[in-house]
Design an enzyme around this catalytic site. Structure first.
Site, PDB file in Angstrom:
ATOM      1  N   ASP A 282      74.050  27.573  72.244  1.00  0.00           N
ATOM      2  CA  ASP A 282      75.072  26.661  71.744  1.00  0.00           C
ATOM      3  C   ASP A 282      74.625  25.203  71.859  1.00  0.00           C
ATOM      4  OD1 ASP A 282      77.909  26.204  70.881  1.00  0.00           O
ATOM      5  OD2 ASP A 282      77.999  25.174  72.810  1.00  0.00           O
TER       6      ASP A 282
ATOM      7  N   GLU B 185      71.694  26.447  67.897  1.00  0.00           N
ATOM      8  CA  GLU B 185      72.607  25.613  67.128  1.00  0.00           C
ATOM      9  C   GLU B 185      72.189  24.176  67.398  1.00  0.00           C
ATOM     10  OE1 GLU B 185      77.295  24.330  66.669  1.00  0.00           O
ATOM     11  OE2 GLU B 185      76.515  25.008  68.593  1.00  0.00           O
TER      12      GLU B 185
END
Length: 586
Positions: free
Chosen positions: A244, A281
């Site tokens: 993330d 990401e």
């Protein structure tokens, strides 16, 4: 059993077990570490007492039966009997499916989700991409406020439930990737600061103090994160990790944490004999994220491509607020640029950021599967005020066009759960904080955020309202009726075509050829001997489809949303409104 904990600031540490409290000894070989031996079996509760304080959960807890604030429990990973060996599946040729355990089914458990895996097999996806499963306060939430990075959220089914899910997926030929969050923890239930310098004020993030990756004590913090990542892949037989927001990892060291992580995972992959991709990401538009470490890159294996999403979303919806402003003037040109150059922002000016942004990708050396392409994700739906999906505002034809662009494009495609049948259920932001003050802060913060964009407070769903989560659960009766059944059939057809046609998995970005007409709202591109054409307009379009290879006319229709004939001798394709087609050369 040997218990150990890193608590460099403590003067004394006690191990609290069912048998009482036992003093722990400082490890003479590892500064800041404390150890003790005690009898324990799978399921036994324990915790640590620092300098006479309360019993705290283990930072490396494998299980939190009573949530983040409760005692930890012993987990014997060897006790689980796996059904058989698993060779793994790599990213080339993959189709990802992003899934949130808590809303994939109404039950919101691993076992209930495993009961729906047959749908994914029939759909043709290859990898299930699970959103975070670490413990977080309450029962329901997105998972990005997790703590205890080695444990599994108990309401989902705990460690045993995750193993059963992975085992079931592997038994059906599906790989499982897990979303992990290293850039922040908590805040509720986060007891790490009591143990040591897990966070630092040297850097700040949108979530407060940064995870300590480069300040004093950061060696042990990195080891904590690395150990957690490897444990998911080893102990739960997961097939990869989605990382993330890696752009939020504040790390000024010469050897970055992400390089350390990719090296450690590659080493484990060699030992286990199966691929273990790391998917980042990142909003940096930096090809070094996935460049090999030997070439000065971070060595991650793929990254989400938000530029492709933003160009596609703007072309489909006409939205121009926020970061969509960079793509709104000429969305089809932006889309054409992304499918040939990967990033739209590759050193170009970003009006949203007020500066130039990104770096060019060497498309002659970077395989296309290193970029993940999508029309919808949990972020791009859930971070909208109402959590509305594309299906709530787009016609089935435009949804079908989006599917064609994602599933026949050069990138590794990813779907968000329910997208494949045009789900009408929203996917909203929901929490279940047990701290009333935090619950109020989250509710009011959400309303303030969207008030700045003209939304009335009463129109913003209350994250703490159980109804917000309930509305976000998939309705599994939808794919059994129209128009959802037709959409699901279209997704299955496109995915089957992707698996059957090597040209659709060709990693050569430099070979992609595009044509488009901004005013007429059509775009087409060639991939090997295949041509994909999409008409986003509400009127028929005539597309000249030469695209620089072979003769312009002829060809076979491999898939079409609405009936269409192959181009005639003049090379012109007549495409109905809001429709798309995949053509093969004769």
């Amino acid at each position: 059993m040997q218990f150990e904990v890193w608590a460099p600031r403590a003067e004394s540490v006690l191990l609290a077990t069912r048998g009482g409290r036992l003093p722990m000894e400082a490890d003479p070989l590892r500064a800041g570490w404390w150890t003790a031996s005690a009898e324990a079996v799978d399921g036994d509760r324990y915790g640590f007492v620092l300098d006479g304080g309360p019993v705290l959960p283990d930072p490396r807890s494998r299980r939190q039966p009573d949530g983040p604030d409760g005692e930890s429990a012993v987990v014997d990973h060897a006790a689980y009997a796996w059904r058989g060996e698993w060779a793994g599946r790599g990213l080339p040729g993959a189709v990802l499916y992003e899934l949130h355990i808590g809303t994939f089914t109404e039950e919101g458990t691993f076992d209930a989700a495993a009961g729906r895996l047959g749908h994914l097999v029939d759909l043709g996806v290859t990898h299930v991409s699970l959103m975070p499963v670490c413990p977080f306060p309450g029962t329901h939430g997105w998972g990005y406020e997790g703590v205890s990075l080695w444990a599994v959220h108990e309401p989902y089914g705990g460690p045993a439930g995750l193993k059963r899910f992975v085992d079931a997926a592997h038994g059906r030929g599906l790989a499982v990737v897990l979303d992990v969050v290293h850039n922040h923890l908590g805040p509720s239930g986060n007891h790490l600061p009591a143990f040591g310098p897990y966070f630092t004020d040297t850097h700040h993030t949108p979530w407060g103090a940064a995870v300590n990756l480069d300040a004093p004590g950061s060696d042990e913090v990195r080891a904590y994160l690395l150990g957690s990542a490897l444990a998911w892949l080893r102990d739960y037989r997961l097939d990869g990790l989605r990382l993330d927001a890696v752009h939020a990892l504040a790390d000024g060291r010469a050897l970055t944490f992400l390089e350390e992580l990719s090296a450690a995972v590659d080493a484990l992959s060699s030992v286990l004999g199966r691929p273990l991709p790391l998917i980042a990401e990142s909003d940096l538009c930096d090809p070094r994220t996935t460049a090999p470490r030997a070439e000065g890159g971070l060595g991650l294996h793929a990254q989400w491509n938000d530029d492709f999403h933003h160009a596609l979303h703007t072309a489909l919806t006409g939205e121009s607020q926020g970061y969509y402003a960079d793509f709104a003037d000429a969305p089809l040109a932006a889309l054409a640029k992304t499918v040939t150059a990967a990033f739209f922002h590759n050193g170009t000016y970003s009006s949203f950021r007020g500066r130039t942004h990104g770096r060019p990708v060497d498309i002659t050396r970077t395989p296309a599967h290193r970029f993940v392409g999508y029309a919808q994700t949990h972020d791009q739906i859930g971070n909208r005020a109402l959590g509305d999906r594309l299906a709530s505002s787009l016609s089935p034809g435009l949804q079908a066009c989006a599917a064609a662009l994602v599933l026949t494009g050069p990138f590794t495609p990813m779907l968000f759960m329910g997208e494949e049948w045009g789900a009408r259920t929203p996917w909203q932001f929901f929490t279940d904080h047990t701290d009333p003050a935090l619950a109020r802060a989250v509710r009011e913060g959400r309303r303030r955020e969207f008030a700045a964009h003209g939304w009335a407070a009463e129109d913003i769903p209350d994250p703490q309202d159980p109804g917000t989560r309930a509305r976000s659960c998939l309705d599994w009766s939808e794919p059994e009726r129209e128009p959802h059944a037709r959409m699901a059939a279209w997704y299955r057809e496109l995915i089957a075509l992707r698996h059957a046609m090597p040209d659709l998995c060709d990693p050569d970005l430099a070979s992609v050829r595009t044509a488009y007409d901004e005013r007429a709202r059509w775009i087409a591109y060639r991939r090997g001997d295949l041509r994909i054409a999409v008409n986003l307009a509400g009127r028929p379009a005539a597309l000249p489809l030469g695209l620089g290879r072979h003769r312009a006319g002829g060809g076979r229709v491999l898939a079409a949303w609405t009936p269409v004939e192959a181009p005639g001798a003049d090379g012109v394709l007549h495409l109905p409104p809001e429709s798309c087609v995949v053509l093969a050369d004769d």
